[in-house]
Design an enzyme around this catalytic site. Structure first.
Site, PDB file in Angstrom:
ATOM      1  CG  ASN A  45      -0.228  -0.116   2.601  1.00  0.00           C
ATOM      2  OD1 ASN A  45       0.732  -0.837   2.756  1.00  0.00           O
ATOM      3  ND2 ASN A  45      -1.108   0.475   3.477  1.00  0.00           N
ATOM      4  CD  GLU A  47      -1.373   4.862   4.445  1.00  0.00           C
ATOM      5  OE1 GLU A  47      -0.986   5.796   5.055  1.00  0.00           O
ATOM      6  OE2 GLU A  47      -2.150   4.142   4.584  1.00  0.00           O
ATOM      7  CD  GLU A  58      -5.414  -6.002  -1.267  1.00  0.00           C
ATOM      8  OE1 GLU A  58      -4.935  -4.742  -0.908  1.00  0.00           O
ATOM      9  OE2 GLU A  58      -6.219  -6.460  -0.039  1.00  0.00           O
ATOM     10  CB  CYS A  90     -10.544  -2.652   0.327  1.00  0.00           C
ATOM     11  SG  CYS A  90     -10.244  -1.784  -1.021  1.00  0.00           S
TER      12      CYS A  90
HETATM   13  N1  THU Z   1      -5.162  -1.557   2.701  1.00  0.00           N
HETATM   14  C1  THU Z   1      -4.808  -2.375   1.566  1.00  0.00           C
HETATM   15  O1  THU Z   1      -3.641  -2.038   1.185  1.00  0.00           O
HETATM   16  N2  THU Z   1      -5.522  -3.548   1.376  1.00  0.00           N
HETATM   17  C2  THU Z   1      -6.525  -4.016   2.251  1.00  0.00           C
HETATM   18  O2  THU Z   1      -7.048  -4.952   1.895  1.00  0.00           O
HETATM   19  C3  THU Z   1      -7.120  -3.084   3.206  1.00  0.00           C
HETATM   20  C4  THU Z   1      -6.597  -1.770   3.375  1.00  0.00           C
HETATM   21  C5  THU Z   1      -4.399  -0.325   3.003  1.00  0.00           C
HETATM   22  C6  THU Z   1      -5.188   0.989   2.439  1.00  0.00           C
HETATM   23  C7  THU Z   1      -4.542   1.952   3.679  1.00  0.00           C
HETATM   24  O3  THU Z   1      -3.240   2.243   3.032  1.00  0.00           O
HETATM   25  C8  THU Z   1      -4.432   1.078   4.787  1.00  0.00           C
HETATM   26  O4  THU Z   1      -4.479  -0.238   4.288  1.00  0.00           O
HETATM   27  C9  THU Z   1      -5.457   1.329   5.863  1.00  0.00           C
HETATM   28  O5  THU Z   1      -6.708   1.315   5.435  1.00  0.00           O
END
Ligand code: THU
Length: 136
Positions: A45, A47, A58, A90
């Site tokens: 992830n 941000e 993902e 998600c």
């Molecule tokens: N996040 C993911 O990368 N994948 C998931 O399946 C759930 C959430 C990330 C998004 C954000 O950077 C952090 O987790 C908190 O939501």
């Protein structure tokens, strides 16, 4: 990785989480996408201070794979090393997985412990829609 060993794929997802850029949520996530030839492409992830621009692990993995010319996948694992419970993809990521992956494709997701949950793209995105719009 040629045998599609789920435990190994989860481990690779966990390693991928180490590259996470998540200074806002402090919630690292890693994903490992297995291709039919055994190649594994990982994502994490990423941000942004404009929070809505953040991208999940993902989708990072899927977009990296497609950018490398791969559009067929055999399995995906997701690891959230800071979470007590296993965390499934998600809604947005489920939709993106549904674009490229068969409903039967396994999705493994884990939290901080070694165990993981086994699901599938079709189970996570039932009644998938807009197939008629899909081109190539
Ligand atoms: N996040 C993911 O990368 N994948 C998931 O399946 C759930 C959430 C990330 C998004 C954000 O950077 C952090 O987790 C908190 O939501």
């Amino acid at each position: 990785m040629r045998n599609g060993n789920p435990q190994q794929l989860v481990m690779l997802a966990r390693e991928a989480a180490r590259a996470s850029y998540s200074p806002y949520s402090l919630f690292p996530v890693g994903a490992a996408l297995l291709c039919p030839d055994g190649t594994v492409i990982t994502g994490t992830n990423v941000e942004n201070r404009s929070y809505g621009l953040s991208c999940c692990a993902e989708r990072s993995a899927v977009f990296a794979a497609v950018s490398q010319g791969r559009k067929e996948f055999a399995a995906i694992a997701v690891s959230c090393p800071k979470s007590e419970a296993p965390v499934p993809p998600c809604g947005a990521c489920r939709q993106v997985l549904g674009e490229f992956c068969a409903p039967a494709m396994p999705v493994y997701f884990a939290g901080r412990s070694e165990g993981f949950v086994t699901s599938s793209v079709g189970e996570l995105l039932p009644r998938d829609s807009l197939h008629d719009l899909k081109r190539g």
